[in-house]
Design a protein around this motif. Structure first.
Motif, PDB file in Angstrom:
ATOM      1  N   MET A 194     -10.146 -29.157 -14.535  1.00 13.97           N
ATOM      2  CA  MET A 194      -9.550 -28.252 -15.516  1.00 13.97           C
ATOM      3  C   MET A 194      -9.984 -26.818 -15.219  1.00 13.97           C
ATOM      4  N   THR A 195      -9.025 -25.895 -15.154  1.00 13.46           N
ATOM      5  CA  THR A 195      -9.382 -24.476 -15.045  1.00 13.46           C
ATOM      6  C   THR A 195      -9.127 -23.781 -16.377  1.00 13.46           C
ATOM      7  N   GLU A 196     -10.011 -22.843 -16.706  1.00 14.10           N
ATOM      8  CA  GLU A 196      -9.771 -22.004 -17.889  1.00 14.10           C
ATOM      9  C   GLU A 196      -8.831 -20.835 -17.557  1.00 14.10           C
ATOM     10  N   ASN A 197      -8.572 -20.645 -16.273  1.00  9.34           N
ATOM     11  CA  ASN A 197      -7.726 -19.527 -15.860  1.00  9.34           C
ATOM     12  C   ASN A 197      -6.254 -19.873 -16.063  1.00  9.34           C
ATOM     13  N   ALA A 198      -5.830 -19.765 -17.318  1.00 11.69           N
ATOM     14  CA  ALA A 198      -4.471 -20.098 -17.709  1.00 11.69           C
ATOM     15  C   ALA A 198      -3.469 -19.245 -16.946  1.00 11.69           C
ATOM     16  N   GLY A 199      -2.380 -19.853 -16.491  1.00  7.98           N
ATOM     17  CA  GLY A 199      -1.354 -19.100 -15.781  1.00  7.98           C
ATOM     18  C   GLY A 199      -0.378 -20.052 -15.112  1.00  7.98           C
ATOM     19  N   CYS A 200       0.501 -19.499 -14.266  1.00  9.94           N
ATOM     20  CA  CYS A 200       1.531 -20.318 -13.621  1.00  9.94           C
ATOM     21  C   CYS A 200       0.931 -21.191 -12.517  1.00  9.94           C
ATOM     22  N   ALA A 201      -0.134 -20.709 -11.877  1.00 10.77           N
ATOM     23  CA  ALA A 201      -0.867 -21.456 -10.850  1.00 10.77           C
ATOM     24  C   ALA A 201       0.076 -22.090  -9.830  1.00 10.77           C
ATOM     25  N   ALA A 202      -0.101 -23.396  -9.551  1.00 15.58           N
ATOM     26  CA  ALA A 202       0.574 -24.001  -8.395  1.00 15.58           C
ATOM     27  C   ALA A 202       1.963 -24.519  -8.703  1.00 15.58           C
ATOM     28  N   CYS A 203       2.464 -24.308  -9.914  1.00  9.83           N
ATOM     29  CA  CYS A 203       3.816 -24.779 -10.237  1.00  9.83           C
ATOM     30  C   CYS A 203       4.812 -24.274  -9.214  1.00  9.83           C
ATOM     31  N   LEU A 204       4.636 -23.053  -8.757  1.00  8.39           N
ATOM     32  CA  LEU A 204       5.582 -22.475  -7.802  1.00  8.39           C
ATOM     33  C   LEU A 204       4.886 -22.100  -6.504  1.00  8.39           C
ATOM     34  N   GLY A 205       3.850 -22.830  -6.141  1.00 10.38           N
ATOM     35  CA  GLY A 205       3.204 -22.498  -4.875  1.00 10.38           C
ATOM     36  C   GLY A 205       2.311 -21.292  -5.021  1.00 10.38           C
ATOM     37  N   GLY A 206       2.818 -20.113  -4.682  1.00  7.86           N
ATOM     38  CA  GLY A 206       2.032 -18.892  -4.808  1.00  7.86           C
ATOM     39  C   GLY A 206       1.157 -18.661  -3.586  1.00  7.86           C
ATOM     40  N   PRO A 207       0.283 -17.634  -3.657  1.00  6.58           N
ATOM     41  CA  PRO A 207      -0.598 -17.339  -2.521  1.00  6.58           C
ATOM     42  C   PRO A 207      -1.461 -18.548  -2.146  1.00  6.58           C
ATOM     43  N   ALA A 208      -1.957 -18.564  -0.899  1.00  3.40           N
ATOM     44  CA  ALA A 208      -2.619 -19.757  -0.355  1.00  3.40           C
ATOM     45  C   ALA A 208      -3.840 -20.173  -1.161  1.00  3.40           C
TER      46      ALA A 208
ATOM     47  N   PRO B  83      12.153 -28.820  -2.125  1.00  8.89           N
ATOM     48  CA  PRO B  83      11.215 -28.793  -0.991  1.00  8.89           C
ATOM     49  C   PRO B  83      10.403 -27.497  -0.992  1.00  8.89           C
ATOM     50  N   GLY B  84       9.109 -27.613  -0.848  1.00  8.11           N
ATOM     51  CA  GLY B  84       8.267 -26.433  -0.746  1.00  8.11           C
ATOM     52  C   GLY B  84       7.813 -25.845  -2.058  1.00  8.11           C
ATOM     53  N   ARG B  85       8.321 -26.378  -3.165  1.00  8.04           N
ATOM     54  CA  ARG B  85       8.092 -25.733  -4.453  1.00  8.04           C
ATOM     55  C   ARG B  85       6.604 -25.501  -4.767  1.00  8.04           C
ATOM     56  N   MET B  86       5.765 -26.496  -4.543  1.00  5.76           N
ATOM     57  CA  MET B  86       4.361 -26.324  -4.911  1.00  5.76           C
ATOM     58  C   MET B  86       3.505 -25.854  -3.743  1.00  5.76           C
ATOM     59  N   GLY B  87       4.161 -25.402  -2.641  1.00  8.93           N
ATOM     60  CA  GLY B  87       3.392 -24.737  -1.601  1.00  8.93           C
ATOM     61  C   GLY B  87       3.599 -25.244  -0.190  1.00  8.93           C
TER      62      GLY B  87
ATOM     63  N   ASP C 295      13.291 -21.175  -3.449  1.00 11.42           N
ATOM     64  CA  ASP C 295      11.999 -21.362  -2.767  1.00 11.42           C
ATOM     65  C   ASP C 295      12.204 -21.540  -1.266  1.00 11.42           C
ATOM     66  N   GLN C 296      13.331 -22.100  -0.871  1.00 11.09           N
ATOM     67  CA  GLN C 296      13.602 -22.235   0.553  1.00 11.09           C
ATOM     68  C   GLN C 296      14.104 -20.901   1.130  1.00 11.09           C
ATOM     69  N   ILE C 297      14.794 -20.135   0.308  1.00 16.36           N
ATOM     70  CA  ILE C 297      15.299 -18.837   0.785  1.00 16.36           C
ATOM     71  C   ILE C 297      14.126 -17.858   0.967  1.00 16.36           C
ATOM     72  N   ILE C 298      13.227 -17.819  -0.021  1.00 16.74           N
ATOM     73  CA  ILE C 298      12.021 -16.984   0.120  1.00 16.74           C
ATOM     74  C   ILE C 298      10.903 -17.656  -0.680  1.00 16.74           C
ATOM     75  N   PRO C 299       9.975 -18.330   0.002  1.00  7.82           N
ATOM     76  CA  PRO C 299       8.927 -19.072  -0.712  1.00  7.82           C
ATOM     77  C   PRO C 299       8.068 -18.170  -1.598  1.00  7.82           C
ATOM     78  N   ALA C 300       7.531 -18.768  -2.662  1.00 12.46           N
ATOM     79  CA  ALA C 300       6.835 -18.002  -3.694  1.00 12.46           C
ATOM     80  C   ALA C 300       5.615 -17.261  -3.161  1.00 12.46           C
ATOM     81  N   GLU C 301       5.027 -17.739  -2.056  1.00 13.44           N
ATOM     82  CA  GLU C 301       3.838 -17.043  -1.552  1.00 13.44           C
ATOM     83  C   GLU C 301       4.175 -15.629  -1.088  1.00 13.44           C
TER      84      GLU C 301
END
Lengths: 468, 190
Positions: free
Chosen positions: A385-399, A420-424, B23-29
């Motif tokens: 559990m993280t206390e850092n509430a936010g969107c987090a990995a739902c959409l991947g995001g930075p590594a 495909p690719g949604r969570m990273g 996400d395939q067109i431009i990934p969220a990262e």
């Protein structure tokens, strides 16, 4: 007129609108966040001039939530861009990560689990908007995020727009909207133990296809609606976009008014609102009746939200990871349901939990089930559990995003999208399900019907309306 | 960016299937890139469609190391651009040098963002193209005659874009809104 038509007619100062026509609508609230805010501001300045003023500084809500807890320099810069704009324009509702408004950087040395935000921080925009009293029946709420349609739960017209449209709203307070046709969903009966609102919306998307409602409004009514909590309705409206819908809407009732009034009082966002309802003779594009009592735990398999199956039929799908969080699946009631399943048990696979807002973190650390806090139950079961509430990995995001799929893993998730690719990872596989089903699956390491796992008696939904 | 777009384009096509989501067109990262910053706009172009699974799409839209594509036209199946409202998606394609997508259908927000930004034409066709054509096939696309002509075989009829085509051709929502009086003429800024 349908409810959506009435909402748009009101915003366009018209007595009547017809599907297919385009109206110039007044916008009540414009929301933007750290991903699309800087681009929106860029277009606003380019098009209206460097010295231009926004149309109404009290009707803009800015919520950093997507990429906050990351060392990514561009992501951190984007929050600085929001800060500068808020200051310049005197925008009233800005939910900054830190209280003093100074430059702020995520500190990886403090680890990902403990809160690194101040008292103003609000978390995921679609949950923060209702929590902070910004969702009101009868209004038009637009946001630079596709899941802005969540606010349709409150009897308003809410939809996602791009940066250019948002910049147009910033400058003019208006937007061109085409009036959609409306699909009506009559909900009857009540959800059975072990079945949640998420199962209903996954059922609907599977039924009409995940592009089945493209450019259409979804309207939910019927004698099953009063039994749905506001959080249930938010889960359903949230995923209107996952079948292509422009918006998803419930008419406001006593449940809505109680929820909205309490939060407006607390947060000083009080403004008179009007509860609209569809006309009895409204013309719908289609009508479908769904008996809630017939629904079963439902899964959207890889690779899209419409790839529906019964959880009971997916037992052969093995999993590497489970995830609970996001605007659709990271609410207090979602974690309460999850905790009810994993209580006194241990997860068999890596399981990540990200509450949507700091308020939910606090509630999880206060509310108890069987004498222990929900937070302690989740930790004891092995959920990270993280206390850092936010969107987090739902959409991947930075590594370095908490819970991100950095390998081609198979993940079951309470989130709302599994392309495909949604969570990273582009070769990863994401399966969408209710918190009950994700919890049961986390315990076994394969997709599991929560009713089979625990028996129906233990799975009475833990409906926990937060008392503001 | 926001340049006027030609309505007649000749070149090789890049072919994708159904449900190509944002996400395939431009990934969220990569969404921390701000499209109105010129250097970041170009970077978005270099990343266009980089989220396609490599197993299914070994050839990339933009070659490694390049900023723009050699494919000015994308042919797609149903529901192109589904998912996020991120305007980064049509912008990445436009920045890469894609002028038009021809698909069986589009997700609503993506379609609208194409028009609002003026980055590319979202043309529709009733015919299924993603099995008939292969990446690299040469075509001529004429958006005034609503027609896509392959090197061999019958031409493909396109649905008329109507007012939307005029908005793209004008350079997007603001250029169009000024021309029609919805917003005042741009203020000169120093």
């Amino acid at each position: 007129m349908t409810l959506t038509e009435k909402l748009l007619a009101r915003a366009a100062d018209r007595t009547r609108v017809e599907p297919g026509e385009t109206v110039l609508a007044r916008v009540d609230v414009l929301m933007t966040h750290d991903v699309c805010g800087p681009g929106t501001i860029g277009v606003f300045k380019r098009e209206f001039g460097a010295d231009a003023r926004v149309w109404d500084a009290d009707r803009i809500v800015i919520i950093p939530d997507h990429y906050i807890f990351t060392t990514d320099l561009l992501a951190n810069r984007n929050v600085d861009v929001l800060r500068a704009f808020v200051k310049e324009q005197g925008i009233r509702y800005f939910y900054d990560v830190v209280d003093d408004g100074s430059a702020w950087r995520f500190d990886p040395a403090r680890g990902p689990l403990h809160a690194q935000y101040g008292r103003q921080y609000a978390g995921v925009c679609h949950i923060a908007l209702p929590e902070r009293g910004h969702t009101r029946p009868g209004e038009i709420l637009l946001g630079t995020d596709s899941h802005t349609c969540t606010a349709g739960a409150f009897g308003q017209f809410a939809t996602g727009i791009g940066n250019t449209d948002a910049a147009f709203v910033l400058g003019t307070g208006r937007i061109l909207l085409r009036v959609p046709v409306t699909r009506r969903f009559r909900l009857t009966g009540a959800l059975q133990p072990g079945v949640m609102a998420k199962d209903l919306i996954l059922h609907i998307i599977g039924e009409i296809g995940f592009d089945g409602a493209t450019y259409q409004a979804l309207e939910f009514d019927g004698d099953g609606v009063p039994g749905l909590t506001m959080e249930d309705r938010m889960t359903i409206a949230n995923m209107a976009i996952e079948c292509g819908g422009k918006n998803g809407v419930f008419a406001a009732d006593d449940v809505t008014r109680a929820f909205v009034d309490a939060r407006m009082r607390k947060h000083g966002t009080t403004r008179p609102y009007e509860c609209l309802t569809a006309d009895p003779g409204a013309a719908y594009y289609s009508e479908m009746t769904i008996d809630l009592s017939t629904l079963e735990p439902t899964v959207a398999r890889h690779p899209d939200p419409g790839n529906r199956a019964r959880a009971a039929d997916c037992g052969g799908i093995r999993l590497d990871r489970a995830y609970i969080g996001s605007c659709t699946g990271g609410k207090l009631s979602d974690f309460a349901a999850f905790a009810a399943v994993v209580r006194d048990r241990t997860v068999a696979i890596n399981t990540f939990g990200v509450p949507a807002t700091p308020q939910i973190v606090r509630q999880l650390q206060i509310r108890t089930l069987g004498g222990r806090t929900l937070w302690d139950i989740l930790l004891a079961a092995g959920v990270r559990m993280t206390e850092n509430a936010g969107c987090a990995a739902c959409l991947g995001g930075p590594a370095d995003t908490f819970g991100r799929l950095n390998e081609p893993l198979h993940c079951i998730s309470t989130t709302n999208r599994n392309f495909p690719g949604r969570m990273g990872h582009s070769e990863g596989r994401v399966y969408l399900a209710s918190p009950f089903t994700v919890a049961a699956s986390a315990l076994t390491g394969r997709i599991t019907d929560p009713r089979d796992f625990l028996g129906a008696d233990a799975l009475v939904a833990v409906a926990m309306e937060d008392a503001a | 960016m926001n340049a006027r777009k030609p309505t007649r384009i000749r070149g090789p096509v890049y072919v994708v299937g159904d449900n190509i989501d944002t996400d395939q067109i431009i990934p969220a990262e990569h969404l921390a890139l701000v499209p109105t910053n010129p250097a970041e706009y170009r970077r978005l172009g270099s990343l266009a469609l980089c989220g396609l699974p490599h197993s299914a799409y070994p050839e990339r839209l933009v070659a490694p190391g390049a900023e723009t594509t050699r494919y000015p036209i994308i042919l797609a199946g149903r529901n192109f651009g589904c998912g996020s409202s991120r305007e980064h998606a049509p912008i990445a394609l436009g920045a890469a040098g894609v002028v038009a997508v021809v698909a069986e259908s589009y997700a609503r927000i993506f379609f609208r963002n194409c028009i609002a930004t003026g980055e590319l034409y979202p043309a529709e066709t009733a015919e299924r193209l993603c099995e008939r054509f292969r990446t690299g096939d040469e075509v001529e696309l004429n958006l005034e005659a609503y027609e896509l002509r392959p090197a061999a075989g019958a031409p493909v009829r396109l649905g008329p874009l109507g007012e939307a085509a005029r908005v793209v051709a004008a350079g997007g929502l603001f250029a169009y809104a000024r021309a029609t009086g919805l917003v005042p003429t741009r203020k000169e800024t120093s």
